[in-house]
Design a protein around this motif. Structure first.
Motif, PDB file in Angstrom:
ATOM      1  N   VAL A 198       3.795   3.023  10.198  1.00 33.77           N
ATOM      2  CA  VAL A 198       5.029   2.839   9.853  1.00 33.77           C
ATOM      3  C   VAL A 198       5.296   1.499   9.294  1.00 33.77           C
ATOM      4  N   ALA A 199       4.437   0.492   9.837  1.00 34.84           N
ATOM      5  CA  ALA A 199       4.544  -0.749   9.316  1.00 34.84           C
ATOM      6  C   ALA A 199       4.214  -0.822   7.542  1.00 34.84           C
ATOM      7  N   ASP A 200       3.203  -0.023   7.236  1.00 31.89           N
ATOM      8  CA  ASP A 200       2.651  -0.161   5.936  1.00 31.89           C
ATOM      9  C   ASP A 200       3.698   0.887   5.009  1.00 31.89           C
ATOM     10  N   GLY A 201       4.601   1.553   5.788  1.00 28.07           N
ATOM     11  CA  GLY A 201       5.610   2.419   4.702  1.00 28.07           C
ATOM     12  C   GLY A 201       5.074   3.769   4.498  1.00 28.07           C
ATOM     13  N   LEU A 202       3.920   3.868   5.244  1.00 22.70           N
ATOM     14  CA  LEU A 202       3.359   5.236   5.071  1.00 22.70           C
ATOM     15  C   LEU A 202       4.025   6.493   5.772  1.00 22.70           C
ATOM     16  N   VAL A 203       4.698   6.149   6.840  1.00 22.77           N
ATOM     17  CA  VAL A 203       5.168   7.407   7.644  1.00 22.77           C
ATOM     18  C   VAL A 203       6.737   6.492   8.106  1.00 22.77           C
ATOM     19  N   GLU A 204       7.580   7.600   8.221  1.00 21.70           N
ATOM     20  CA  GLU A 204       9.000   7.079   8.357  1.00 21.70           C
ATOM     21  C   GLU A 204       9.596   7.837   9.700  1.00 21.70           C
ATOM     22  N   PRO A 205       9.677   6.822  10.594  1.00 24.05           N
ATOM     23  CA  PRO A 205      10.490   7.221  12.029  1.00 24.05           C
ATOM     24  C   PRO A 205      11.853   7.768  11.764  1.00 24.05           C
ATOM     25  N   LEU A 206      12.056   8.813  12.524  1.00 22.48           N
ATOM     26  CA  LEU A 206      13.481   9.172  12.478  1.00 22.48           C
ATOM     27  C   LEU A 206      14.112   8.837  13.948  1.00 22.48           C
ATOM     28  N   ALA A 207      15.563   8.717  13.957  1.00 23.69           N
ATOM     29  CA  ALA A 207      16.129   8.459  15.047  1.00 23.69           C
ATOM     30  C   ALA A 207      15.996   9.222  16.486  1.00 23.69           C
ATOM     31  N   ASP A 208      15.550  10.580  16.037  1.00 22.80           N
ATOM     32  CA  ASP A 208      15.537  11.670  17.264  1.00 22.80           C
ATOM     33  C   ASP A 208      14.013  11.702  17.501  1.00 22.80           C
ATOM     34  N   GLY A 209      12.965  10.598  17.096  1.00 18.24           N
ATOM     35  CA  GLY A 209      12.025  10.585  17.709  1.00 18.24           C
ATOM     36  C   GLY A 209      11.008  11.557  17.052  1.00 18.24           C
ATOM     37  N   ARG A 210      11.297  11.955  15.878  1.00 19.41           N
ATOM     38  CA  ARG A 210      10.341  12.506  15.125  1.00 19.41           C
ATOM     39  C   ARG A 210       9.776  11.711  13.873  1.00 19.41           C
ATOM     40  N   TYR A 211       8.722  12.204  13.271  1.00 17.76           N
ATOM     41  CA  TYR A 211       8.305  11.542  12.177  1.00 17.76           C
ATOM     42  C   TYR A 211       8.030  12.168  11.068  1.00 17.76           C
ATOM     43  N   ARG A 212       7.879  11.564   9.759  1.00 14.74           N
ATOM     44  CA  ARG A 212       7.682  12.096   8.496  1.00 14.74           C
ATOM     45  C   ARG A 212       7.267  11.272   7.640  1.00 14.74           C
ATOM     46  N   LEU A 213       6.594  11.781   6.321  1.00 12.81           N
ATOM     47  CA  LEU A 213       6.325  10.877   5.476  1.00 12.81           C
ATOM     48  C   LEU A 213       7.357  10.635   4.560  1.00 12.81           C
TER      49      LEU A 213
ATOM     50  N   GLY B 278      -5.825   8.605   9.725  1.00  8.41           N
ATOM     51  CA  GLY B 278      -6.156   9.645   8.812  1.00  8.41           C
ATOM     52  C   GLY B 278      -5.709  11.037   9.496  1.00  8.41           C
ATOM     53  N   ARG B 279      -5.931  11.245  10.664  1.00  7.99           N
ATOM     54  CA  ARG B 279      -5.739  12.520  11.453  1.00  7.99           C
ATOM     55  C   ARG B 279      -4.094  12.389  11.637  1.00  7.99           C
ATOM     56  N   LEU B 280      -3.466  11.358  11.842  1.00  9.04           N
ATOM     57  CA  LEU B 280      -1.930  11.309  11.750  1.00  9.04           C
ATOM     58  C   LEU B 280      -1.155  11.816  10.626  1.00  9.04           C
ATOM     59  N   LEU B 281      -1.696  11.147   9.452  1.00  2.13           N
ATOM     60  CA  LEU B 281      -1.339  11.430   8.105  1.00  2.13           C
ATOM     61  C   LEU B 281      -1.629  12.996   7.804  1.00  2.13           C
ATOM     62  N   ALA B 282      -2.759  13.414   8.241  1.00  5.60           N
ATOM     63  CA  ALA B 282      -2.969  14.743   7.734  1.00  5.60           C
ATOM     64  C   ALA B 282      -2.118  15.739   8.353  1.00  5.60           C
ATOM     65  N   VAL B 283      -1.433  15.653   9.839  1.00  7.61           N
ATOM     66  CA  VAL B 283      -0.609  16.492  10.273  1.00  7.61           C
ATOM     67  C   VAL B 283       0.651  16.371   9.803  1.00  7.61           C
TER      68      VAL B 283
ATOM     69  N   PRO C  90       0.722  -1.347   0.080  1.00  4.07           N
ATOM     70  CA  PRO C  90      -0.108   0.084   0.030  1.00  4.07           C
ATOM     71  C   PRO C  90       0.942   1.234   0.116  1.00  4.07           C
ATOM     72  N   GLY C  91       1.867   1.402   0.658  1.00  7.07           N
ATOM     73  CA  GLY C  91       2.838   2.376   0.687  1.00  7.07           C
ATOM     74  C   GLY C  91       3.234   2.906  -0.910  1.00  7.07           C
ATOM     75  N   GLU C  92       3.448   1.977  -1.724  1.00  7.59           N
ATOM     76  CA  GLU C  92       3.905   2.517  -2.881  1.00  7.59           C
ATOM     77  C   GLU C  92       2.821   3.103  -3.584  1.00  7.59           C
ATOM     78  N   ALA C  93       1.717   2.771  -3.497  1.00  7.52           N
ATOM     79  CA  ALA C  93       0.348   3.233  -4.237  1.00  7.52           C
ATOM     80  C   ALA C  93       0.224   4.734  -3.648  1.00  7.52           C
ATOM     81  N   VAL C  94       0.750   4.956  -2.254  1.00  7.62           N
ATOM     82  CA  VAL C  94       0.198   6.337  -1.656  1.00  7.62           C
ATOM     83  C   VAL C  94       1.321   7.105  -2.284  1.00  7.62           C
ATOM     84  N   ARG C  95       2.748   6.602  -2.417  1.00 10.76           N
ATOM     85  CA  ARG C  95       3.811   7.258  -2.823  1.00 10.76           C
ATOM     86  C   ARG C  95       3.620   7.857  -4.115  1.00 10.76           C
ATOM     87  N   ALA C  96       3.223   6.780  -5.213  1.00  7.04           N
ATOM     88  CA  ALA C  96       2.884   7.113  -6.431  1.00  7.04           C
ATOM     89  C   ALA C  96       1.549   8.136  -6.812  1.00  7.04           C
ATOM     90  N   TRP C  97       0.726   8.195  -5.681  1.00  2.00           N
ATOM     91  CA  TRP C  97      -0.265   8.989  -5.610  1.00  2.00           C
ATOM     92  C   TRP C  97       0.156  10.709  -5.690  1.00  2.00           C
TER      93      TRP C  97
END
Length: 182
Positions: free
Chosen positions: A164-179, A128-133, A82-89
């Motif tokens: 994170v498991a679906d590959g839609l969010v990337e955790p960073l080593a410093d405790g932050r997250y990003r797409l 949905g709310r987490l992804l929106a932020v 599913p993460g591939e589809a979202v990235r291509a979107w």
């Protein structure tokens, strides 16, 4: 392009009198769009319908072409994560939090709440709310900001772990997250 010019027996006469001028205007002014072509098929039309929700045609065209080049059939898309589809979107308005045509296999954590649990919303709402932020953030988002998105900590953590498991969010080593960066 040719269009049907016949009307059904139930069409009121006033409406029927509009058919010919509207069809004539369309034949003269219609844009040549790939999903209007016969070779688009049902899959191409469906993909365009999802992409065109709240998104201008000019932004959809390049993503649509790339999408169908990569996944010409629904089975091709279903074989991807599913993460591939979202990235291509990409940054189309819909799809960052919802890719409806991707195969839907509910995660193991979805379903009725266990005894003693009362949730204010579903895991899908939390995701949905987490992804929106994260989508709206310019920089990686600290955990504390994500904690403010949903009050119930167990459900919030489960939703974030799933993203994170679906590959839609990337955790960073410093405790932050990003797409994920594409």
């Amino acid at each position: 392009m040719t269009a049907m010019t016949s009307t059904s027996p139930q069409t009121p006469p006033a409406a029927a009198s509009l058919h010919t001028p509207v069809i004539g205007w369309f034949e003269q002014h219609a844009r040549d769009l790939p999903w209007r072509r016969p070779e688009a098929g049902a899959w191409g039309v469906m993909v365009s319908e999802f992409m065109l929700q709240q998104t201008p045609v000019s932004r959809v065209l390049p993503v649509y072409e790339q999408w169908l080049a990569r996944w010409p059939r629904p089975a091709d898309l279903a074989a991807e994560a599913p993460g591939e589809a979202v990235r291509a979107w990409g940054r189309l308005r819909y799809g960052v939090h919802r890719v409806p045509q991707h195969r839907q296999q509910p995660p193991a954590h979805e379903g009725p709440p266990r005894k003693g649990q009362t949730y204010a919303g579903t895991d899908r709402q939390v995701r949905g709310r987490l992804l929106a932020v994260l989508r709206d953030a310019v920089n990686p988002v600290p955990q504390a900001a994500l904690d403010a998105v949903w009050e119930e900590p167990v459900q919030r953590a489960r939703a974030l772990d799933g993203l994170v498991a679906d590959g839609l969010v990337e955790p960073l080593a410093d405790g932050r997250y990003r797409l994920p960066l594409t």
